[in-house]
Design an enzyme around this catalytic site. Structure first.
Site, PDB file in Angstrom:
ATOM      1  N   SER A   1      16.803  79.006   6.729  1.00 28.91           N
ATOM      2  CA  SER A   1      17.456  77.702   6.689  1.00 28.91           C
ATOM      3  C   SER A   1      18.569  77.712   7.722  1.00 28.91           C
ATOM      4  O   SER A   1      19.076  78.769   8.093  1.00 28.91           O
ATOM      5  CB  SER A   1      18.045  77.449   5.293  1.00 28.91           C
ATOM      6  OG  SER A   1      18.875  76.303   5.278  1.00 28.91           O
TER       7      SER A   1
ATOM      8  N   TYR B   1      22.790  80.208  -2.306  1.00 28.32           N
ATOM      9  CA  TYR B   1      21.669  79.927  -1.399  1.00 28.32           C
ATOM     10  C   TYR B   1      21.996  80.401   0.011  1.00 28.32           C
ATOM     11  O   TYR B   1      21.194  81.098   0.647  1.00 28.32           O
ATOM     12  CB  TYR B   1      21.384  78.429  -1.404  1.00 28.32           C
ATOM     13  CG  TYR B   1      20.193  78.022  -0.566  1.00 28.32           C
ATOM     14  CD1 TYR B   1      18.894  78.192  -1.031  1.00 28.32           C
ATOM     15  CD2 TYR B   1      20.367  77.446   0.694  1.00 28.32           C
ATOM     16  CE1 TYR B   1      17.793  77.815  -0.267  1.00 28.32           C
ATOM     17  CE2 TYR B   1      19.282  77.067   1.468  1.00 28.32           C
ATOM     18  CZ  TYR B   1      18.003  77.252   0.979  1.00 28.32           C
ATOM     19  OH  TYR B   1      16.925  76.878   1.748  1.00 28.32           O
TER      20      TYR B   1
ATOM     21  N   LYS C   1      20.121  83.409   2.358  1.00 26.95           N
ATOM     22  CA  LYS C   1      19.524  83.113   3.665  1.00 26.95           C
ATOM     23  C   LYS C   1      20.211  83.902   4.778  1.00 26.95           C
ATOM     24  O   LYS C   1      19.548  84.348   5.729  1.00 26.95           O
ATOM     25  CB  LYS C   1      19.574  81.608   3.938  1.00 26.95           C
ATOM     26  CG  LYS C   1      18.734  80.781   2.971  1.00 26.95           C
ATOM     27  CD  LYS C   1      17.273  81.203   2.962  1.00 26.95           C
ATOM     28  CE  LYS C   1      16.419  80.313   2.084  1.00 26.95           C
ATOM     29  NZ  LYS C   1      14.992  80.708   2.069  1.00 26.95           N
TER      30      LYS C   1
END
Length: 254
Positions: free
Chosen positions: A146, A159, A163
């Site tokens: 991402s 999150y 990543k």
């Protein structure tokens, strides 16, 4: 006059494992690889959904089969991948997001996101690489991360952490396996219009924030990702490893 030979984006004769292939980015990438000649194994937890997709692929004249897989179950994943043969290409799109303010993150949510996005991705990449190394073959291993693997985001501490972690091990693995011809890269998208992303896009203030950050002024579509997947999977990217291919509309440009 001798002109430089054009690169080939064809994937004929190559086997590809696509995890998270039952929907969204994973399904779009699997479709793109199959349409360029790869023999695609679609992997996800939903066996019934995978069967439908395989039937649709075969109806198109593409080569496809399925593998029921929960990437967060490390032992079962390694056993399944080893039992289903050698893969020249990996695209790992299996992922999870549970957004909350950092002060409100629960341990349960932290573990669920970390187990799939980071730990699962690490060991899935490793087991595919192990098969290539044993066979003495090159390959292209791609994790979908991402833009949040490069920056921070509201309510996305866990999150973003996972990543960023995938971006880190990608570089390390690329260094370790480069001399063996195994390339390891990531594709780092911005917000792509999928059912999961629509939950965020439906909030007016969040949508305004997103559209302001994307310099091209629009949310991404699945078709914006698939060209990057074919490029990194193919011999056209033979000198590309240890990097993130940002498909973020300029989000991280400033």
């Amino acid at each position: 006059m001798n002109l430089p030979p054009p690169p080939s984006f064809r994937l004929d004769g190559k086997r590809a494992l696509v995890a998270g292939a039952s929907s969204g980015i994973g399904l779009a990438c699997a479709t793109a690889l199959a349409s360029h000649g790869a023999e695609v194994t679609l992997a996800a937890r939903r066996a019934d959904r995978l069967s439908e997709i395989v039937e649709a692929f075969i109806a198109k004249g593409w080569s496809a089969d399925s593998l029921t897989l929960d990437v967060s179950d490390i032992s079962a994943t390694e056993t399944a991948v080893e039992a289903n043969g050698l893969f020249d290409i990996l695209i790992n799109s299996a992922g999870l997001a549970r957004h909350s303010p950092a002060l409100e993150t629960t341990e349960v949510d932290f573990d669920a996101v970390n187990d799939l996005n980071f730990k699962g991705a690490y060991f899935l990449t490793r087991v595919v690489a192990r098969g290539l190394i044993k066979a003495g073959k090159p390959g292209s291993l791609i994790n979908i991360t991402s833009q949040m693997g490069q920056v921070g985001g509201i309510d996305r501490a866990v999150y973003c952490g996972t990543k960023h972690a995938v971006e880190g091990f990608t570089k390390a693995m690329a260094i370790e396996w480069g001399q063996l011809g195994i390339r390891v890269n990531t594709i780092a998208p911005t917000f792509i219009r999928t059912p999961l992303a629509e939950q965020t896009l439906a909030i007016p203030e969040r949508r305004a924030w997103i559209e302001d950050k994307i310099k091209l002024g629009r949310v991404g579509e699945l078709s914006d990702i698939t060209g990057a997947a074919v490029y990194l999977a193919s011999d056209a990217s033979n000198l590309v490893t240890g990097t993130a291919l940002l498909v973020d509309g300029g989000w991280t440009a400033d």
